[in-house]
Each structure stands twice: as C-alpha cells, then as structure tokens.
Design an enzyme around this catalytic site. Structure first.
Site, PDB file in Angstrom:
ATOM      1  N   LYS A 189      -3.822 -46.647  -3.141  1.00  0.00           N
ATOM      2  CA  LYS A 189      -4.999 -47.530  -3.108  1.00  0.00           C
ATOM      3  C   LYS A 189      -4.735 -48.771  -2.250  1.00  0.00           C
ATOM      4  CE  LYS A 189      -7.493 -45.855  -7.089  1.00  0.00           C
ATOM      5  NZ  LYS A 189      -7.996 -45.999  -8.442  1.00  0.00           N
TER       6      LYS A 189
ATOM      7  N   LYS B 167      -7.234 -35.341  -4.127  1.00  0.00           N
ATOM      8  CA  LYS B 167      -7.863 -35.108  -5.430  1.00  0.00           C
ATOM      9  C   LYS B 167      -9.260 -35.721  -5.426  1.00  0.00           C
ATOM     10  CE  LYS B 167      -7.163 -39.002  -8.484  1.00  0.00           C
ATOM     11  NZ  LYS B 167      -8.427 -39.183  -9.147  1.00  0.00           N
TER      12      LYS B 167
ATOM     13  N   LYS C   4     -13.446 -41.050  -7.618  1.00  0.00           N
ATOM     14  CA  LYS C   4     -14.653 -41.871  -7.460  1.00  0.00           C
ATOM     15  C   LYS C   4     -14.549 -42.696  -6.195  1.00  0.00           C
ATOM     16  CE  LYS C   4     -14.625 -42.740 -12.256  1.00  0.00           C
ATOM     17  NZ  LYS C   4     -13.449 -43.593 -12.376  1.00  0.00           N
TER      18      LYS C   4
END
Ligand code: ATP
Ligand code: MG
Length: 325
Positions: A111, A191, A194
């Site tokens: 991230k 994967k 969201k």
C-alpha cells in the site's frame, strides 16, 4: 465458548473476495462462538478518502454485512470508532511493537508503494488491528489469507505485552481461513481488493457483474476455443468452486480440459451460480436500506456491549502497567 473477532474496512464496497474469504465464514461461525464483527473505520483513513464517502461506505458496509446474514441478535456488530478503547490500546501496543516488524509487513509495503506520501498510520495499521482483536481477548480471527502475516504480528504483540506486564492476560489469536482464502481480481494479476478497483461487488446487479465477467482473465494458455484448458490455473474455475454446486464444478473441469466449452460458456454458468447465491443477499440489502433505524440500532447495541467489555480489559491493562495510582 471461544471468542472470535474480525473486521472489515469501509474502504469501498464489500466484494465477493471479502465475502468468500471472510464474511461468509463469519455468518457460519456466529452461532458457534461468541462473535464480534467490526466495521473498522479508523483503519480506512490510512489511505486518502473523503469524509462524505466514508459516511456512506460505513453505512453501506453495515447493510452488506447484515444482508450477508450476520444476525445482531447472536453476533455483536459495531463500528470501531464507536469504542475509543481501540485507539487507546493501540497506543499502548505501539510501545511494545518492534519497528522492523511493521516495516516488514507485505501489506504495508504494497500500500505504501501506491502512495506518494506515506502516513505513519499506514505503518501502524497492524498495531491497531492487534488492539481490535485483543481488546475483546478473542482467540480466533476468521480472515482471508492476506491477513495471516498481520495476525502473526498480533500474536507477537500479545506475547511481548504479556511477558512484560502480565503473563496470560492476552490470548494469542489464531487465524481461521476458508477454502476461498485468496480470491484473485478479475484482472488475474493481484488479489481482489477494494482499493485496487478490480472487484465484483456483493450487491452488484447481474448486468454489471456480467460486464466484468465476460472479459475476465482465464487460463492464459487457452487462446482459442478449441484449445483444452487447465482449470486449476483459471480464476473463473476457482470462482466456480466457491459458488457452484460440486457436480457443476466437476462438469466445468471436464468441459474446460476437453475444450467442450469455450470460456464464455463457462462464465455464463458461473454467472447463474452467483445469481443463486446473491439474489437473496441483494433483496435483504434492499429491505435494510428501507429501514435505516434497524441498522443503526444494531450498531448502537453492539457498541454498548463492546464499550463495557473494552473498559474491563483496559482496567486490567492500566493496573498492570502502573496507571491506576
Ligand atoms: P483494502 O483494499 O482497502 O485493504 P480489502 O478488499 O483488502 O480492502 P479488507 O477490509 O482489508 O478488504 O479485508 C476484509 C476481510 O476480507 C479480511 O478478512 C481479508 O483477509 C478478506 N479479504 C480481502 N480480500 C480478499 C480476497 N481477495 N480473498 C479472500 N479474502 C479477502
Ligand atoms: Mg485489505
């Protein structure tokens, strides 16, 4: 009775990866364990967001969880920000968490690589997660595979705190996985997440699901309809395993490996299986949206119960750490 705790971020819509990897399992387990399920809204602000969107997503996440089958009369469902002890315990855990362990976390690295400016909250995310779980002294955490590393760290945090301040006070929580522990995005690369925009929403309309399924990546070696495929390497086959009955899954494997079906035929059957599972969820969500007070009162009751338990845990923490004089 063992306690389970798990959370989901209102960082976007609940997608079929969240459902198959975690939420469906929550629904199955809620009657066998004392269960706590949390919309972890403080986690969702570790990436850029708009306050109005957060408000809407939080409400929609609650609707999606209840529509999936969480029953507030047996499980405790609430939002993290309604119980301030989560952040209080997180601060305490920050003081026993090695920085190197946080920097090693795959999700942090992943991230952080997608953000220009990295907030400290993104690094400390797993510490808040450890606090979420340990505040209720939960020993089991039903999650997807991507959370296994964070849970290892939760155990280490529990061990370090216990060793320093009170042996046995916090349990070492274990992950509980499902067979669909890692659903890939329809791009087949990463994967389903969201925050990656590669999702199929649990409440999405069939036409929109089909628009995403039709071009979805399958076995890359299957270039022509006449090429036999390898089901195990195909994301669509894995979705069949999650949504279709066993005899259909078997049939799909045969049709794929003998080139009996083309990929579009296979996807049509998948779309039907998904509809069977998703129709009742969508209709429950529509009912819940009509009745916002029902959703709110479930949240309020959940938070009341959690605040009482959280206070109790924190009292023990304060005593053991020297804050009670
Ligand atoms: P974000 O991209 O914001 O991190 P997310 O889609 O990863 O969102 P989370 O709220 O982080 O969702 O995770 C909620 C639960 O869903 C966790 O238990 C997580 O392990 C599980 N989960 C998330 N993505 C998948 C997936 N692709 N397959 C299986 N389980 C998943
Ligand atoms: Mg995630």
């Amino acid at each position: 009775m063992s306690r389970i705790f798990s959370g989901i971020q209102p960082s976007g819509e609940l997608h079929i990866g969240n459902y198959l990897g975690a939420v469906k399992n929550w629904v199955e387990l809620q009657r066998s364990y004392e269960s706590f399920f949390c919309v972890v809204d403080y986690h969702a602000i570790t990436i850029p967001y708009e306050p109005d969107d957060l408000r809407t997503r939080r409400r929609e996440m609650m609707v999606s969880l209840l529509a999936s089958g969480l029953d507030p009369s047996v499980a405790t469902v609430f939002a993290q920000s309604m119980v301030p002890e989560h952040t209080e315990l997180a601060w305490i855990f920050n003081t026993v968490t090695p920085l190197g362990e946080l920097e090693r976390q795959t999700q942090f690295k992943d991230k952080a690589s997608r953000q220009e400016s990295i907030p400290a909250g993104l690094l400390n995310y797993p510490v808040l997660q450890a606090a979420d779980i340990l505040l209720y002294r939960a020993d089991l955490v039903p999650v997807g595979e991507d959370q296994v590393q964070h849970l290892e760290l939760s155990r280490e945090i529990a061990r370090r705190w216990n060793a320093r301040f009170g042996e046995g006070y916090f349990p070492e929580p274990q992950a509980k996985l499902t067979p669909s522990r890692r659903i890939m995005g329809l791009d087949g690369n990463t994967k389903m997440s969201k925050s990656m925009g590669n999702t199929v929403g649990l409440l999405e309309e069939p036409a929109s699901i089909w628009e995403k399924l039709r071009p979805a990546v399958t076995d890359p070696a299957r270039l022509r309809k006449t090429d036999p495929g390898t089901p195990e390497v195909c994301n669509i086959y894995h979705l069949h395993k999650a949504f279709s009955p066993p005899e259909t899954v078997e049939h799909v494997a045969v049709q794929c490996s003998t080139a009996g079906w083309g990929c579009i035929d296979c996807k049509k059957v998948l779309a039907e299986s998904m509809e069977t599972e998703l129709v009742p969820i969508r209709s429950r969500a529509a009912e819940l949206r009509e009745d916002p007070t029902r959703v709110q009162s479930a949240l309020d009751a959940g938070a009341d119960k959690c605040r009482a338990l959280a206070r109790e845990t924190m009292q023990g923490v304060r005593e053991r750490m020297g804050f009670d004089g």
